[in-house]
Design an enzyme around this catalytic site. Structure first.
Site: not given
Length: 487
Positions: A199, A244, A322
């Protein structure tokens, strides 16, 4: 004359021809010349002009002429009369005193006064004297030294990843790219491969047609051995949306490529210390600390798929973290930070990381093939509420569909289906490889512990929702295969 009398009516003044004095109610101590006197309050006034007797105005009503004072009283009265004669009473006298005071205020000190002022200045503390002394720093504890050493050894293995997205056709024509996403990545090997979250670069990946290769997807800022930073272009090697994860590659000099030490997430225990390094809100190489607060959490990816075996931590993980590293106290990578549980978008003390054991299965395939072939049963599971509506009482995972021709269908697993009497619940998976299954995450974890082509053992209950006497417990051995979606 003017005679001053006290409250007892005793005479305190003598007659002075042609002189007039006014008694003040109270005068504070004043200095006149070299005489420091305190005027006593006058309580009465007796006036006589010429030889005419004056009326008695003493408060007790006695005639001041009939009261005799002693010699001592007379001498004191004379002294007070001299002092009172020096007190300014008219406006002109008051103005004269004010002018004298103002002149004295701007008149330089005489030599003797200057010396006194200088001696006073010498007593004034200097700035250095007013500055407090700095307390010596104490030696760092062993715990602090360990944390500092961990950060210094590991921080160069963490990089800043900025997704590049073309915002308009005009920008595409001019060749201009604009940073839109901001995240973190981890140096995986000495060849310049970087691991980050899918993402983080989803913005540009969403603009690229499937199967088309792009030259540049991100700008990566890396730190060299001497502490300097440089920014490099990064190309996409491969991405797995369901997990992911994405792999990038940079062509950077060796002094900027510092691979992270890889550990095992199976060794992680609840309560052990962990350290998160990332770029929250764009602040590069930020270290936060915490403990492992939970294991085997099921994380729902942005693609909607489930990631099993997630590590839960209370180390602060914020937007920008992230794709960053979650390290143990030895500096080994145990997870890739990916998500937080929050209603505000900021850290609330519940963060999640993809376990490194899963990363180690996905990344090598992305590097070699550009895609991932994950083991699968090729079934879908029903929502727990569907099972309740169908009367399923036991705990487990209800099979909703089974892919036609799949290994699960060949083995004999039954899906939820419609019959003349209504909808019939499918098989309920209660255990996989001897481990209890209470939710979809447990089943996914059991499947992903294998490779494609390996066998998995399932325990199921058939007949849930119908008559209890018809319920059967069955065991199936199913060969895992690649996902039908991946083929």
């Amino acid at each position: 004359r003017e005679a001053h009398c006290d409250l007892a009516g005793r005479r305190t003044g003598r007659m002075l021809r042609g002189a007039t004095y006014t008694a003040a109610a109270r005068i504070a101590p004043v200095q006149y010349g070299s005489l420091n006197q305190t005027r006593r309050p006058a309580t009465c006034t007796r006036r006589r002009v010429g030889r005419t007797p004056a009326a008695n105005i003493c408060p007790n009503g006695d005639d001041a002429d009939e009261q005799e004072g002693t010699d001592t009283d007379r001498a004191a009265a004379k002294q007070r009369m001299r002092v009172s004669s020096a007190v300014p009473t008219t406006r002109r006298e008051l103005m004269s005193v004010a002018v004298s005071v103002a002149a004295a205020a701007v008149t330089p000190f005489p030599p003797s006064s200057s010396a006194a002022f200088a001696s006073t200045a010498e007593l004034t503390p200097t700035l250095a004297e007013l500055t407090p002394a700095v307390s010596p720093a104490r030696a760092l504890t062993d715990l602090e030294l360990g944390t500092v050493d961990l950060f210094e050894r590991s921080s160069r293995s963490v990089v800043n990843v900025v997704d590049l997205t073309v915002l308009s056709g005009q920008a595409m024509k001019s060749g201009t790219v604009v940073p839109e996403g901001n995240g973190t990545g981890v140096v995986w090997d000495a060849d310049g491969h970087l691991v980050t979250n899918w993402h983080v670069i989803a913005g540009i990946l969403s603009t690229v047609p499937k199967g088309r290769r792009v030259e540049e997807v991100a700008k990566v800022t890396m730190q060299g051995s001497n502490g300097t930073t440089r920014t490099f272009s990064a190309t996409l090697v491969g991405a797995e949306r369901s997990k992911d994860l994405a792999v990038l590659k940079v062509n950077a000099p060796p002094e900027y490529v510092w691979p992270v030490n890889i550990g095992r997430s199976s060794d992680v225990r609840v309560g052990q210390a962990v350290f998160a390094i990332g770029n929250p809100f764009g602040f590069d190489h930020t270290l936060t600390t915490g403990v492992v607060s939970g294991l085997n959490r099921t994380i729902k990816s942005q693609a909607g798929s489930l990631i099993s075996g997630g590590i839960q931590t209370d180390a602060a993980i914020n937007p920008g973290n992230s794709g960053g590293a979650l390290l143990d106290s030895s500096g080994r990578l145990v997870g890739i930070n990916t998500a937080i549980f929050t209603n505000t978008g900021a850290s609330t003390g519940v963060g999640f990381a993809i376990p490194v054991d899963l990363v180690k299965r996905v990344v090598p395939q992305l590097i070699e093939f550009g895609s991932v072939t994950l083991p699968s049963l090729n079934i879908t599971v029903a929502d727990p509420n569907v099972g309740k509506q169908l009367g399923v009482k036991s705990q487990g995972v209800l099979v909703q569909t089974v892919a036609v021709g799949s290994a699960a269908a060949v083995a004999g697993l039954l899906p939820t289906r419609r019959r003349l009497g209504g909808i019939v619940a499918g098989d309920l998976v209660m255990a996989a490889d001897g481990r209890r299954v209470t939710g979809e995450g447990d089943l996914v974890a059991a499947v992903e512990a294998h490779q494609v082509g390996e066998m998995i053992e399932l325990m199921v209950r058939r007949g849930e929702g119908g008559d209890e006497k018809d319920v059967q417990e069955l065991k199936f051995i199913v060969k895992l295969e690649a996902s039908k979606e991946a083929k």
